[in-house]
Structure formats: C-alpha cells, structure tokens
Scaffold this motif. Structure first.
Motif, PDB file in Angstrom:
ATOM      1  N   UNK A  12      79.950  64.006 -21.877  1.00 52.64           N
ATOM      2  CA  UNK A  12      78.908  63.925 -22.892  1.00 52.64           C
ATOM      3  C   UNK A  12      77.562  64.187 -22.203  1.00 52.64           C
ATOM      4  N   UNK A  13      76.776  65.096 -22.733  1.00 50.83           N
ATOM      5  CA  UNK A  13      75.537  65.511 -22.086  1.00 50.83           C
ATOM      6  C   UNK A  13      74.373  65.356 -23.042  1.00 50.83           C
ATOM      7  N   UNK A  14      73.332  64.709 -22.560  1.00 54.22           N
ATOM      8  CA  UNK A  14      72.067  64.626 -23.287  1.00 54.22           C
ATOM      9  C   UNK A  14      71.025  65.388 -22.489  1.00 54.22           C
ATOM     10  N   UNK A  15      70.169  66.103 -23.196  1.00 54.22           N
ATOM     11  CA  UNK A  15      69.092  66.855 -22.554  1.00 54.22           C
ATOM     12  C   UNK A  15      67.782  66.352 -23.119  1.00 54.22           C
ATOM     13  N   UNK A  16      66.847  66.090 -22.214  1.00 57.37           N
ATOM     14  CA  UNK A  16      65.545  65.594 -22.636  1.00 57.37           C
ATOM     15  C   UNK A  16      64.444  66.408 -21.972  1.00 57.37           C
ATOM     16  N   UNK A  17      63.368  66.563 -22.704  1.00 57.25           N
ATOM     17  CA  UNK A  17      62.159  67.174 -22.165  1.00 57.25           C
ATOM     18  C   UNK A  17      61.047  66.130 -22.277  1.00 57.25           C
ATOM     19  N   UNK A  18      59.830  66.560 -22.078  1.00 57.42           N
ATOM     20  CA  UNK A  18      58.739  65.589 -22.093  1.00 57.42           C
ATOM     21  C   UNK A  18      58.301  65.199 -23.495  1.00 57.42           C
ATOM     22  N   UNK A  46      70.813  55.369 -21.574  1.00 57.89           N
ATOM     23  CA  UNK A  46      72.232  55.383 -21.925  1.00 57.89           C
ATOM     24  C   UNK A  46      73.115  56.126 -20.919  1.00 57.89           C
ATOM     25  N   UNK A  47      72.499  56.778 -19.951  1.00 53.75           N
ATOM     26  CA  UNK A  47      73.261  57.614 -19.017  1.00 53.75           C
ATOM     27  C   UNK A  47      73.872  56.803 -17.877  1.00 53.75           C
ATOM     28  N   UNK A  48      75.064  57.205 -17.465  1.00 53.89           N
ATOM     29  CA  UNK A  48      75.643  56.686 -16.233  1.00 53.89           C
ATOM     30  C   UNK A  48      75.058  57.428 -15.040  1.00 53.89           C
ATOM     31  N   UNK A  49      74.841  58.728 -15.221  1.00 57.77           N
ATOM     32  CA  UNK A  49      74.266  59.579 -14.184  1.00 57.77           C
ATOM     33  C   UNK A  49      73.133  60.375 -14.815  1.00 57.77           C
ATOM     34  N   UNK A  71      72.301  56.080 -11.112  1.00 54.28           N
ATOM     35  CA  UNK A  71      72.605  57.171 -10.192  1.00 54.28           C
ATOM     36  C   UNK A  71      71.761  58.347 -10.644  1.00 54.28           C
ATOM     37  N   UNK A  72      70.937  58.842  -9.738  1.00 54.25           N
ATOM     38  CA  UNK A  72      70.024  59.939 -10.050  1.00 54.25           C
ATOM     39  C   UNK A  72      70.353  61.113  -9.138  1.00 54.25           C
ATOM     40  N   UNK A  73      70.767  62.223  -9.741  1.00 56.59           N
ATOM     41  CA  UNK A  73      71.086  63.430  -8.985  1.00 56.59           C
ATOM     42  C   UNK A  73      69.839  64.293  -8.930  1.00 56.59           C
ATOM     43  N   UNK A  74      69.386  64.549  -7.716  1.00 56.03           N
ATOM     44  CA  UNK A  74      68.225  65.410  -7.513  1.00 56.03           C
ATOM     45  C   UNK A  74      68.710  66.834  -7.270  1.00 56.03           C
ATOM     46  N   UNK A  75      68.473  67.711  -8.240  1.00 60.11           N
ATOM     47  CA  UNK A  75      68.852  69.122  -8.110  1.00 60.11           C
ATOM     48  C   UNK A  75      67.642  69.989  -7.782  1.00 60.11           C
ATOM     49  N   UNK A  76      66.502  69.362  -7.575  1.00 61.42           N
ATOM     50  CA  UNK A  76      65.252  70.113  -7.437  1.00 61.42           C
ATOM     51  C   UNK A  76      65.069  70.631  -6.010  1.00 61.42           C
ATOM     52  N   UNK A  77      64.305  71.708  -5.914  1.00 59.29           N
ATOM     53  CA  UNK A  77      63.942  72.276  -4.626  1.00 59.29           C
ATOM     54  C   UNK A  77      62.434  72.441  -4.564  1.00 59.29           C
ATOM     55  N   UNK A  78      61.881  72.167  -3.405  1.00 59.77           N
ATOM     56  CA  UNK A  78      60.447  72.354  -3.198  1.00 59.77           C
ATOM     57  C   UNK A  78      60.213  73.735  -2.593  1.00 59.77           C
ATOM     58  N   UNK A  79      59.607  74.608  -3.381  1.00 60.57           N
ATOM     59  CA  UNK A  79      59.279  75.978  -2.965  1.00 60.57           C
ATOM     60  C   UNK A  79      57.776  76.176  -3.157  1.00 60.57           C
ATOM     61  N   UNK A  80      56.966  75.962  -2.130  1.00 60.95           N
ATOM     62  CA  UNK A  80      55.517  76.139  -2.317  1.00 60.95           C
ATOM     63  C   UNK A  80      55.109  77.483  -2.906  1.00 60.95           C
ATOM     64  N   UNK A  81      55.764  78.616  -2.563  1.00 62.93           N
ATOM     65  CA  UNK A  81      55.330  79.870  -3.191  1.00 62.93           C
ATOM     66  C   UNK A  81      55.503  79.866  -4.718  1.00 62.93           C
TER      67      UNK A  81
END
Length: 194
Positions: A12-18, A46-49, A71-81
């Motif tokens: 089950x997937x929930x998607x949220x924006x700001x 409500x999320x487990x992850x 549990x927080x999965x960080x999928x982000x990458x830091x790309x200064x350019x």
C-alpha cells in the motif's frame, strides 16, 4: 517510478507533497496507479516505512517530530550542480544520510534506492534466482530497520546487500564507487564483505 514499483509489488503506497493531496491526485493516478495521494502528516503517521524523495532544498522544512520511531528511507542525493550549495548537506566528513539522521534524530534512517537511476528501477527488476538479478545496497545503523528495508528491496525485484552502518552508505552517493554501478550480489559481497 518507485511508487509504481512498490504498488506492483503489493505494497500500500501513499504519496504526499507539501500541499493539498487533491493537487497531486491526477499525477499520482497517471504515474503510480493504485497509490493514494495524502496529506503529508497523515501519510507519515500511518506509514511503517517513510521514503524521502524530495528536493534537498525542501528537506529542512520537515519537522523531525513526525518521524520519531519511523523507519525513514533516504533516497536523496546531494548534487551541488543540480541542487545548488545546500549548507546543511555540504559537509566533507558526513554522508548525506548521516545528515538526514542528524536532522531527524528520532528516526531510524536507512540509505538505499539512491544508487540506481529512477528510470532503470522498473526495467532492471528480476525474480529471485535470475542470473541477471541486480543487487541494491542498504545501509543503516539500526539492524532491524535495515532488515525491514532489505525485505522491500527483495520484494521489488532486487537482491539486498546490507552494509553495517549508515556511514558505509557514503559509497552509494554521487562520486562514490558504487553510485550508478549495476552489480549482482556476489560481485558486491566479493568486493565489500569479509
């Protein structure tokens, strides 16, 4: 793409924006049929992850209290350019996920899904035992969180290789030796694990 892959794996997937979930409902329906647009606070509660995939410039807008115990999965990458200089992430001695963990001190942060291109995520999936099945690395300080996320990685079509610490996830970042590498489990284990 990740949301669609997770839905297809039966999650089950929930998607949220700001903002208001109504504003993203059509996009969610088109890109991840079966996922639900939600208010961010409700989705997190409500999320487990919780999977973080947002512009780094917005990361500090997140209130740490919402993530305590999650549990927080960080999928982000830091790309200064691309991202510009983000002072919070511009740290020579810490990986980006370690910085995420410092900002979300009550969260159980795991780094993964950042070292494969989002456009490859669906196409590279393979069933268990397939000789062409690729591996994704999972880095965390919390073994139980790493195990839970590794199970998700396996369910979506990849072998999971668990790294022993969140700091070890630095090798998965842009500029790291495994960023963008397409390797099987045996290749990774031969190179990395004793």
């Amino acid at each position: 793409m990740l949301a669609r892959v997770l839905v297809e794996a039966g999650y089950p997937v929930s998607i949220a924006a700001s903002g208001d979930p109504v504003d993203i409902a059509l996009i969610v329906d088109l890109l991840a049929p079966g996922a639900s647009p939600r208010w961010a606070e409700d989705a997190i509660a409500e999320a487990d992850i919780v999977i973080l995939a947002l512009p780094l410039s917005r990361f500090t807008d997140l209130g740490p209290e919402a993530f305590v115990g999650k549990i927080v999965v960080d999928t982000m990458n830091y790309w200064p350019p691309t991202d510009g200089i983000q002072p919070i992430f511009d740290h020579p001695e810490l990986g980006s996920s370690e910085i995420v963990a410092r900002h979300l001190p009550g969260a159980r942060v795991v780094k993964t899904l950042n070292h494969i291109g989002y456009h490859d995520l669906a196409d590279a999936r393979r069933p268990p035992g397939d000789p062409d099945r690729l591996a994704l690395m999972v880095a965390a300080d919390d073994p139980a969180a790493a195990k839970a996320v590794a199970e998700v990685v396996e369910d979506i079509g990849y072998d999971a290789v668990v790294l022993p610490t969140l700091a070890a996830g630095r090798i998965l970042q842009p500029g790291g030796p495994y960023f963008g590498a397409e390797l099987r489990r045996d290749q990774i284990e031969r190179e990395l694990l004793p």
